[in-house]
Design an enzyme around this catalytic site. Structure first.
Site, short mmCIF file in Angstrom:
data_model
loop_
_atom_site.label_atom_id
_atom_site.label_comp_id
_atom_site.label_asym_id
_atom_site.label_seq_id
_atom_site.Cartn_x
_atom_site.Cartn_y
_atom_site.Cartn_z
N SER A 1 0.83 -1.22 0.00
CA SER A 1 0.00 0.00 0.00
C SER A 1 0.86 1.26 0.00
CB SER A 1 -0.99 -0.01 1.17
OG SER A 1 -0.34 0.21 2.39
N ASN A 2 2.02 1.23 0.66
CA ASN A 2 2.90 2.42 0.62
C ASN A 2 3.48 2.61 -0.78
OD1 ASN A 2 3.30 3.91 3.29
ND2 ASN A 2 3.33 1.76 3.94
N HIS B 1 8.30 3.48 9.08
CA HIS B 1 8.06 2.58 10.21
C HIS B 1 6.75 2.99 10.90
CE1 HIS B 1 9.08 -0.20 13.45
NE2 HIS B 1 8.61 0.71 14.27
N GLU C 1 0.88 6.95 7.26
CA GLU C 1 2.11 6.52 6.56
C GLU C 1 2.10 6.97 5.11
OE1 GLU C 1 3.40 2.44 6.87
OE2 GLU C 1 2.30 2.20 8.73
#
Ligand code: GAR
Length: 201
Positions: free
Chosen positions: A15-16, A110, A180
């Protein structure tokens, strides 16, 4: 245009990676993903990259020493003239060959406010379980420079989210994941625009 190499997790959902690719596609991020590297063929993140017409490479860890793995990884990245390496769901300690050759040019996302809830064994859902068990009222995510220790390099940027008493681990994970995506894209945008020059300190 800045060339980005993305390292994804063995079974990474990606997804990132997709947040980066979507921002490039909609014109809000002026960079190019030159390669996506994973360690397991068929990982969702690699499939997503292929669908987006991005080159993928599988560098397996089986039957390789850490040094051998590092050399192959380094070659795969160097071959594509990558300026910035982004770890997006990558769970291993990076081999020294890479952290030395690309010092200040590797960032990791992270899912906690480092140094809290970081270090060896603290990744993915385990982080959010520890956050819930600790009863803290705030968590978040961190983009940091990668060195050869887990979750250790200089913090580049952080974003906070609230933790509510009634939150499940999944609630916390989903809220952090949203943060994120925006934090990672914002940091890469700053690097691409020269606002945060490479190598990062
Ligand atoms: C993300 O939450 C990322 O922060 C975490 O793995 C997930 C990958 O999701 N990384 C770590 O825990 C590294 N220590 P994604 O594959 O959907 O991007």
């Amino acid at each position: 245009m800045l060339r980005i190499g993305v390292l994804v997790g063995a079974k990474g959902r990606g997804s990132n990676l997709m947040a980066i690719l979507n921002a490039i596609a909609d014109g809000t991020l002026n960079g190019q993903v030159a390669v996506v590297i994973g360690s397991l063929k068929g990982a969702p993140a690699l499939e997503a990259a292929t669908l987006a017409c991005v080159a993928t490479v599988v560098v397996g860890t089986a039957n390789r020493t850490d040094d051998e793995y590092g050399e192959v990884l380094l070659r795969a990245i160097a071959k594509r003239d990558v300026d910035l390496v982004v770890l997006a769901g990558y769970m291993r300690r990076l081999p020294d060959a890479l952290t030395t050759s690309y010092a200040g040019r590797i960032i990791n996302i992270h899912p906690s406010l480092l140094p809290a809830f970081g270090g060896h064994g603290m990744y993915g859902r385990k982080v959010h379980e520890a956050v819930r068990d600790a009863g803290v009222s705030e968590t978040g995510c961190t983009v940091h420079v990668v060195d050869n220790e887990y979750d250790h390099g200089a913090v580049v940027a952080q974003r906070c989210v609230a933790v509510h008493p009634e939150d499940s681990v999944d609630d916390i994970a989903a809220r952090v994941l949203g943060a994120e995506h925006s934090l990672l894209v914002d940091v890469i945008r700053d690097i691409c625009s020269g606002l945060r020059p490479l190598p990062l300190a």
